[in-house]
Write a protein that holds these residues in place. Structure first.
Motif, short mmCIF file in Angstrom:
data_model
loop_
_atom_site.label_atom_id
_atom_site.label_comp_id
_atom_site.label_asym_id
_atom_site.label_seq_id
_atom_site.Cartn_x
_atom_site.Cartn_y
_atom_site.Cartn_z
N ASP A 56 0.55 -1.23 0.04
CA ASP A 56 -0.55 -0.02 -0.22
C ASP A 56 0.85 1.69 0.61
O ASP A 56 0.10 2.26 -0.52
CB ASP A 56 -1.08 -0.20 1.32
CG ASP A 56 -0.22 0.39 2.93
OD1 ASP A 56 0.34 -0.89 2.49
OD2 ASP A 56 -0.35 1.35 3.31
N CYS A 62 -3.88 0.95 -3.84
CA CYS A 62 -4.24 0.12 -2.68
C CYS A 62 -4.18 0.26 -1.84
O CYS A 62 -4.18 1.07 -0.74
CB CYS A 62 -2.55 -0.70 -2.97
SG CYS A 62 -2.74 -2.43 -4.50
N HIS A 63 -5.02 -0.15 -0.89
CA HIS A 63 -5.83 -0.16 0.65
C HIS A 63 -4.31 -1.18 1.25
O HIS A 63 -3.98 -2.30 1.11
CB HIS A 63 -7.05 -0.97 0.92
CG HIS A 63 -7.78 -0.40 0.49
ND1 HIS A 63 -8.30 -0.69 -0.87
CD2 HIS A 63 -9.20 0.43 0.15
CE1 HIS A 63 -9.34 0.54 -1.57
NE2 HIS A 63 -9.62 1.21 -1.21
N PRO A 64 -4.18 -0.36 3.08
CA PRO A 64 -3.40 -1.06 3.72
C PRO A 64 -4.05 -2.19 4.30
O PRO A 64 -5.37 -2.50 4.22
CB PRO A 64 -3.45 -0.35 4.84
CG PRO A 64 -4.52 0.99 4.85
CD PRO A 64 -4.47 0.82 3.24
#
Length: 307
Positions: A56, A62-64
């Protein structure tokens, strides 16, 4: 960044692969752990795992995600290394990019540690691709294979009197349509146990799924649960447990919902909250389970009264 706040968490796995082409003597250095910078396979494995955990930070949108497992494995051939990365999580979105990033960084680390031992044109990182993924909508489908009928009963004095529009029931209707339910009956009635009982008596065995919307709270006229629960011969408590758990992560008020789910004769009856957001969250939380149930269940009833 895409909003995944309304997606249910599920167990997710992604496997990515890549190939690093290198001369035979470089492959032997990898096999023996003997590059001038040390053991390249071990170093690249750590690099790949770290890359998965920090994807991320490297890819902007991008999501963590909590990474529960990340691993990098190798298969050594005469003139190439086959790299495999596996990443697992429990979350609202998948870990495909984490697996691909792990393979890429592992391959680049091998490249870096082998380049003192050969010419640049002798090394090539190739065919980095997703090999497999599991979990989420690709595994837990949210739409029926074969369409079946359903019924929605909205309980609200104010909506029935025309004092305000219905938003909760229509939102439920939209979700069912997207999930491939058909011939969906839609009624609005007052907060009347008598009218609700009459409708259930009329519709049971005609609709595989009956959803009520409203009357699950603690108000004096919230009597949907008291009206329907005694009729349920086989309850499914896990459905409402899942709905309340999903909702409580978004609002603490979800704990106040008393909704129940179970079979009344041949119809599965589920009581949803009367608020638009509450009904939506409750249905989204249990949608994959409902789809699985109806996809595998046989001898379901059909609208029109025949079986």
């Amino acid at each position: 960044m895409k909003n995944v706040g309304m997606k249910a968490e599920s167990y997710r796995t992604a496997v990515a692969t890549g190939i690093l082409y290198a001369p035979a003597h470089c492959i032997e250095l990898l096999r023996n752990g003997n590059t001038e910078k040390g053991d390249a396979l071990k170093t690249a494995r750590i690099a790949g795992i770290l890359a998965a955990k920090r994807t991320d930070e490297l890819i902007p949108l991008c999501h963590p995600l909590p990474i529960y497992r990340a691993d990098v494995e190798y298969e050594l051939f005469e003139q190439h290394v086959f790299i495999t990365a596996t990443v697992e999580t429990i979350g609202p979105t998948g870990v495909e990019m984490e697996a691909l990033t792990a393979v890429s960084l592992a391959g680049l680390t091998l490249y870096d540690m082998l380049k003192p031992h050969c010419e640049p044109e002798d090394l090539c990182l190739d065919q980095c691709k997703l090999a497999k993924k599991k979990g989420g909508k690709s595994h837990y489908t949210r739409a029926l294979k074969d369409a079946i009928p359903a019924s929605i009963i909205v309980l609200s004095d104010t909506v029935a009197a025309g004092k305000k529009p219905d938003t909760a029931g229509l939102n439920v209707l939209e979700i069912l349509q997207e999930a491939n339910f058909k011939e969906i009956a839609y009624q609005v009635i007052p907060d009347s146990p008598e009218q609700l009982l009459a409708l259930i008596e009329q519709q049971k065995n005609h609709y595989p799924l009956i959803l009520t919307v409203g009357g699950t709270g603690l108000g004096p006229k919230d009597l949907t649960v008291e009206t329907l629960q005694p009729l349920m011969k086989r309850e499914i408590p896990g459905l409402m447990e899942a709905s309340r758990s999903f909702g409580q992560k978004r609002t603490p008020y979800a704990a106040l919902s008393r909704g129940v789910a179970g079979y009344i004769d041949q119809s599965l009856v589920i009581t949803l909250p009367g608020s638009r957001q509450g009904a939506k969250e409750s249905l989204i939380a249990i949608q994959p389970a409902l789809i699985h149930l109806f996809d595998v269940q046989k001898n379901i009833p059909h609208a029109g009264g025949y079986q």
